[in-house]
Design an enzyme around this catalytic site. Structure first.
Site, PDB file in Angstrom:
ATOM      1  N   GLY A  89       0.870  -1.168   0.000  1.00  0.00           N
ATOM      2  CA  GLY A  89       0.000   0.000   0.000  1.00  0.00           C
ATOM      3  C   GLY A  89       0.902   1.211   0.000  1.00  0.00           C
ATOM      4  N   SER A 122       5.772  -5.595  -1.134  1.00  0.00           N
ATOM      5  CA  SER A 122       5.825  -4.189  -1.534  1.00  0.00           C
ATOM      6  C   SER A 122       6.153  -3.287  -0.335  1.00  0.00           C
ATOM      7  CB  SER A 122       4.503  -3.816  -2.204  1.00  0.00           C
ATOM      8  OG  SER A 122       4.583  -2.570  -2.817  1.00  0.00           O
ATOM      9  N   HIS A 159       9.118  -3.337  -6.883  1.00  0.00           N
ATOM     10  CA  HIS A 159       8.583  -2.912  -8.195  1.00  0.00           C
ATOM     11  C   HIS A 159       9.700  -2.270  -9.024  1.00  0.00           C
ATOM     12  CE1 HIS A 159       4.431  -3.176  -6.511  1.00  0.00           C
ATOM     13  NE2 HIS A 159       4.891  -2.498  -5.486  1.00  0.00           N
ATOM     14  N   GLU A 212       9.259  -6.810 -10.402  1.00  0.00           N
ATOM     15  CA  GLU A 212       8.020  -7.549 -10.155  1.00  0.00           C
ATOM     16  C   GLU A 212       8.207  -8.997 -10.587  1.00  0.00           C
ATOM     17  OE1 GLU A 212       4.586  -5.445 -11.484  1.00  0.00           O
ATOM     18  OE2 GLU A 212       4.989  -3.946  -9.941  1.00  0.00           O
TER      19      GLU A 212
HETATM   20 CA   LIG Z   1       3.391  -0.385  -2.372  1.00  0.00          CA
END
Ligand SMILES: [Ca+2]
Ligand SMILES: [Ca+2]
Lengths: 257, 257
Positions: A89, A122, A159, A212
């Site tokens: 998030g 993440s 990412h 990713e």
């Molecule tokens: Ca994130």
């Protein structure tokens, strides 16, 4: 050192479902002894909805999920957890909530001393590292520090994206970009340039760019790159290095990194 | 209120030279009375090289440039400036240096009380607003606050980018992205989603998304959108609105925004 970590770059890959791309790694990571995983949904605003998403997925893998935001005492929830999963998030919101709820130290203690398995995705991977200095997120809230849980002595950029040479992102044309980067550098286009700017600061640790599809498994003093994509390592004052899936990255766990 | 501001989204557009795309606006903004502009190169690591870039450009427009990093007393340099230009780079590094050098309050006082013209580009535009909460930059250093100089009562997102529906950025395919955004939102792909996440926090001001090629001119209590691209306004709890170049945005200067 009992530390066991599964640090995932991203929760959702190329249109597959939530955590689908790493579900076999999740199952072997938490194994048969863990029955219930403590979920930390602090990175998203709607914690109930986020918990439902995580709970539904983990149930298909045979794990119950309790959420830290449903516990009357968050520190006690960490103290009694058999496994921890911190979802993605916004990294700033996540780290601020971890500090606000006074669980940073207790998570570190449980993972480093008690060997409680820690999975992050993440933003949940960002906060497992030295600091959140290499997050991609927007700084929507002000945490009391950028120092993170510190389960490993380096930073991660989840990412991780390669520069797109055809892109006019930031409005700088490819031919101009090179010239501009030389002359001015005030509009860093690529992720690599951003990380290079981080390493212009003194005493900054290495940064592992996790594309990713990739994830890092840490077991004690061993670190292994898993998944389907290569990772790119940035070390201050040294050339960048690419690592294939399966690479042994244990050297990153020594203090010099 | 004597305030005069020229807040530029980006310093370099589509392969043209540094500040070329807004040079006529710069000339009419600083006008004939300002002879020398105080440049603030804090957003980049190499302050000497950055100052040379700015100095060379401003010379072609008829202005001398002194750099704050060459002054023995930065606060005194602000106190005696006829015009101020804060260049882009990394917003966190810029704001931390402004605080480290104790010039935040003095810049605010000179602009708001003495009417010293203030030009910002990119990060220099970010720090002119309420806070740096809507920067696009990587948080490579930790400033003592995200609160910025506060020359306007709203925030700006420079280099505003529309979502690219064909992009697989963040590894989420277009058809999946919609579903994912509904269900999970843990991988915000677009700038709009990031700003929406900011507005999930309470008491957050409006955010003006300044696309590359656009700039905001503020003169007292009048604000006008200049340049060649539209701007997108995000207000908490309200629909987003697009504004054409030339639009009167003075309403943004009232306290309710
Ligand atoms: Ca994130
Ligand atoms: Ca910038």
């Amino acid at each position: 050192m009992k530390r066991r970590l599964l640090l995932v770059s991203n929760s959702t890959l190329h249109g597959s479902g939530y955590l689908d791309h790493c579900q076999q790694h999740i199952s072997s990571f938490f194994g048969k002894d863990v029955k219930k995983v403590l979920f930390v949904p602090y990175a998203l605003h709607d914690r109930d909805a986020y918990t439902k998403t995580a709970r539904d997925k983990f149930r298909t893998l045979g794990y119950d999920v309790s959420s830290i935001h449903e516990a009357s005492d968050p520190v006690d929830a960490v103290r009694t957890a058999d496994g921890i999963f911190i979802g993605g998030g916004n990294t700033f919101r996540l780290l601020k909530s971890l500090y606000d709820n006074k669980v940073v130290t207790e998570i570190r203690r449980r993972v480093m001393e008690d060997g409680v398995p820690y999975m992050g995705s993440s933003a949940g991977t960002n906060v497992a590292t030295v600091s959140i200095n290499t997050t991609n997120d927007m700084p929507i809230v002000y945490p009391p520090s950028f120092a993170a849980i510190g389960l490993v002595p380096f930073n991660i950029n989840p990412h991780y994206l390669d520069a797109d040479p055809a892109s006019r992102h930031m409005g700088v044309s490819p031919e101009h970009r090179d010239r501009f980067q030389e002359a001015d550098k005030s509009t860093p286009c690529s992720r690599e340039q951003r990380i290079t700017q981080y390493h212009e600061e003194s005493d900054t640790p290495s940064v592992l760019g996790l594309r990713e599809g990739s994830m890092l498994l840490v077991e004690g003093n061993r670190a292994t790159l898993l998944g389907t994509t290569k990772a790119r390592l940035f070390t201050r004052g040294k050339p960048t290095v690419e690592y294939e899936p399966g690479s042994d990255l244990s050297f990153l766990l020594t203090d010099t990194h």
